[in-house]
Structures are given as C-alpha cells and as structure tokens.
Scaffold this active site. Structure first.
Site, PDB file in Angstrom:
ATOM      1  N   HIS A  37       0.831  -1.210   0.000  1.00  0.00           N
ATOM      2  CA  HIS A  37       0.000   0.000   0.000  1.00  0.00           C
ATOM      3  C   HIS A  37       0.867   1.262   0.000  1.00  0.00           C
ATOM      4  O   HIS A  37       0.561   2.254  -0.661  1.00  0.00           O
ATOM      5  CB  HIS A  37      -0.885   0.040   1.253  1.00  0.00           C
ATOM      6  CG  HIS A  37      -1.808  -1.135   1.408  1.00  0.00           C
ATOM      7  ND1 HIS A  37      -1.643  -2.088   2.389  1.00  0.00           N
ATOM      8  CD2 HIS A  37      -2.906  -1.511   0.715  1.00  0.00           C
ATOM      9  CE1 HIS A  37      -2.604  -2.983   2.296  1.00  0.00           C
ATOM     10  NE2 HIS A  37      -3.382  -2.673   1.286  1.00  0.00           N
ATOM     11  N   VAL A 177       4.989  -5.458  -4.363  1.00  0.00           N
ATOM     12  CA  VAL A 177       6.048  -5.366  -3.348  1.00  0.00           C
ATOM     13  C   VAL A 177       6.117  -6.707  -2.618  1.00  0.00           C
ATOM     14  O   VAL A 177       5.081  -7.244  -2.200  1.00  0.00           O
ATOM     15  CB  VAL A 177       5.763  -4.214  -2.367  1.00  0.00           C
ATOM     16  CG1 VAL A 177       6.799  -4.168  -1.258  1.00  0.00           C
ATOM     17  CG2 VAL A 177       5.714  -2.886  -3.119  1.00  0.00           C
ATOM     18  N   ARG A 188      -3.383 -10.290   4.415  1.00  0.00           N
ATOM     19  CA  ARG A 188      -3.741 -11.640   4.880  1.00  0.00           C
ATOM     20  C   ARG A 188      -2.529 -12.438   5.348  1.00  0.00           C
ATOM     21  O   ARG A 188      -2.702 -13.479   5.995  1.00  0.00           O
ATOM     22  CB  ARG A 188      -4.506 -12.395   3.786  1.00  0.00           C
ATOM     23  CG  ARG A 188      -5.898 -11.819   3.535  1.00  0.00           C
ATOM     24  CD  ARG A 188      -6.724 -12.677   2.597  1.00  0.00           C
ATOM     25  NE  ARG A 188      -8.121 -12.278   2.581  1.00  0.00           N
ATOM     26  CZ  ARG A 188      -8.698 -11.476   1.661  1.00  0.00           C
ATOM     27  NH1 ARG A 188      -7.975 -11.011   0.660  1.00  0.00           N
ATOM     28  NH2 ARG A 188      -9.977 -11.163   1.740  1.00  0.00           N
TER      29      ARG A 188
END
Ligand code: AMP
Length: 298
Positions: A37, A177, A188
């Site tokens: 992110h 990434v 997760r």
C-alpha cells in the site's frame, strides 16, 4: 491529513481542491496497510497534487464463507501510515455511509473477466470490486487511481471498467512489493502461523520458475502452470486452488503463450488464501520455428 467518514464533507473539500486547479490521486485500500500500500501512496504523492487514501473493508466483495469478520482492522496505525506517506485526505466511511440502503440494486457488471480466475472461485467478487471502485471514483473525482499489480485481475477489471464507461481518470498499475524471500506483501499474511509463513514463499518460487521457463522459450501454458503446481506440492501444508495463464489485457485464458500474459495462482495455506501472479513476456521464437519462417538449413 484530514480524516473524513462522510461522503458529503469529503466531496466539499475535494471540490475546493479542484477549484484551485489541483490534480487528485486516489489510493483505495481495505486497510491493514503494509509496504505494498505504501508504494501506491508514494507513487501517488509523486504524481498528484492531492492524495486521497481510502480505507473501506467492502462487505459486498466477501463471500459468505470468507474472512470479512476477521479481516485485520487497525485504523489508528493505518491513519499514521497514510499521513507518513503523504496522504492529504483519508476517507474511511462506515458500511452504512457507503451502502445506506443495504446491498445496492445497481452494480457494475464486468462480463467474462469476472467469470475466470479469481471470479471463478469468488463469484461476484470482481463485480463488487468494480462497483465499490466506481463509487469511490464518483465520490473523489480522481485524475489518477493507483492499484497494485499484486491483484492483476482486479487491475485489469478496473482498466476495463474505466475504458468501457469512459470514466475520466487514468488507472496507474504499481509493481508488486515482496518480502525478501519473495512472498508478496498482503494484509492476509498476518493470518499465517510461523510454520505457514516459512512455507509461503513456495507460491512465488513457482511463479518465478515458470517466468524463467517462459523467458527460456517455453510457450505451453500447461508446462508453465506445472512449475507452479510442483513447487506448491513441495510444501504439504499448501493446497493449490488454481494456476492459469491469462492474456494480460483482457484476462482471457491462454493455452499458449503467444501474447503478453499473466500467470496467476491462488493457494490455501491452512485457513489462509494467498494469491500471486507474474507477468510473462513472449520469448522470441528460436530461428526457423516462427510461422512462415524459412526452414533452417540442415
Ligand atoms: P487491499 O487493501 O488488499 O484491497 O489492497 C489495496 C491496494 O493495494 C490494491 O490496489 C492492491 O493491489 C494493492 N496491493 C496490495 N498488496 C500489494 C503488494 N504487495 N504490492 C503492491 N500493491 C499491493
């Protein structure tokens, strides 16, 4: 960074930003933020004047037996990450704010791309993702929206929706990434036990082995997917759900690697479902084997 939970208030602020001539970059997430992110946020920060990060664990994209209830939620830490990576606005709506009348009657149907790969194993998933993303586009009016290649089929679906509906934004794909051992970063991954975490890189290892084989000239999809299946099988805790070659643009399943492709897989490790993919380039045909090429002199 300003935090909004109400659509109307965010809209008012973004309208003011637009009046000042500023471009808007959108980074949609479900929170539990990690380096994947963060790379999206940083890319948006470099390219747009105003960065809007969103955190919304979208209930409509989880199947009845999936992990909506236990999906990791860490709002305080996520807000700190968003701010550190330069988000100007964090939009974190409640389910009621996004779906005031419950599951919406109007959805974005995505056609065949929603029926293969992830869509085959998670019916309705890509329609639900497309619908929530179009809602976020409508709310935030981005010039650019940033998505990870980690979810390659989702990225292809969003590109399709934006093209088909002439939505006025550019979709920017950002590289996957990975952890140093190859495991793709994922919210997760937090579910994995120590032993499962040790076994987890087998998925990426298989995909990388197949990518090397493709670079060396292997064009048979079954031979490529077998590399992944073999690597997964080497870890008894892993169960392969699917591994398939898709054409990169429309996600049509391919039997032969004759166009730029995505090799995508999903596998269960204990109770955790992991997905990953790699892009496959079409290797040049060895001399004399291309259709129409003159036979090689013996
Ligand atoms: P999620 O919060 O899992 O829904 O992901 C939000 C966005 O981050 C999506 O566009 C994902 O593709 C992207 N993303 C998730 N994991 C990674 C990763 N390891 N590398 C790059 N992007 C990622």
């Amino acid at each position: 960074m300003k935090i909004h939970t109400a659509i109307a208030a965010l809209r008012a602020d973004l309208a003011a930003e637009r009046r000042l001539g500023r471009s808007i970059g959108l980074v949609p997430t479900m929170g539990a933020l990690h380096d994947g992110h963060r790379s999206l946020l940083r890319t948006a920060r470099q390219r747009d004047d105003v960065v809007v990060g969103t955190i919304f664990v979208n209930p409509t994209q989880f199947g009845p037996s999936e992990d909506f209830d236990r999906y990791p939620r860490s709002f305080e830490a996520d807000a700190a990450v968003m701010a550190a990576d330069g988000a100007d606005y964090l939009f974190a709506p409640s389910v009621a704010e996004m779906y005031p009348v419950g599951v919406p009657a109007t959805t974005v149907q995505v056609g065949p791309i929603g029926e293969v790969g992830e869509g085959r194993w998670r019916p309705g998933f890509l329609t639900a993702v497309a619908t929530v993303c179009v809602k976020l586009f409508s709310i935030t009016t981005p010039d650019r929206a940033y998505f990870g290649e980690k979810d390659a089929q989702q990225l292809a679906t969003i590109r399709q929706v934006v093209a088909d509906l002439d939505l006025p934004l550019a979709v920017v794909g950002c590289p996957t990434v990975r952890e140093p051992d190859g495991l793709a970063r994922s919210s997760r991954n937090a579910y994995l036990t120590r032993e499962e975490r040790r076994a987890a890189p087998a998925l990426a290892r298989g995909l990388f082995a197949a990518r090397s084989a493709a670079r060396a000239g292997e064009r048979d999809a079954a031979a490529l997917t077998r590399r992944v299946a073999d690597e997964i099988a080497s870890e008894p805790a892993f169960t392969l759900q699917y591994v398939e070659v898709f054409d990169a643009a429309r996600f049509v399943p391919l039997g032969r690697l004759d166009a730029p492709a995505i090799l995508a897989a999903a596998a269960h490790l204990g109770g955790t479902r992991l997905i990953d993919n790699v892009a496959l380039e079409v290797a040049a045909e060895p001399a004399g084997t291309a259709p129409g090429a003159a036979p090689r002199a013996q």
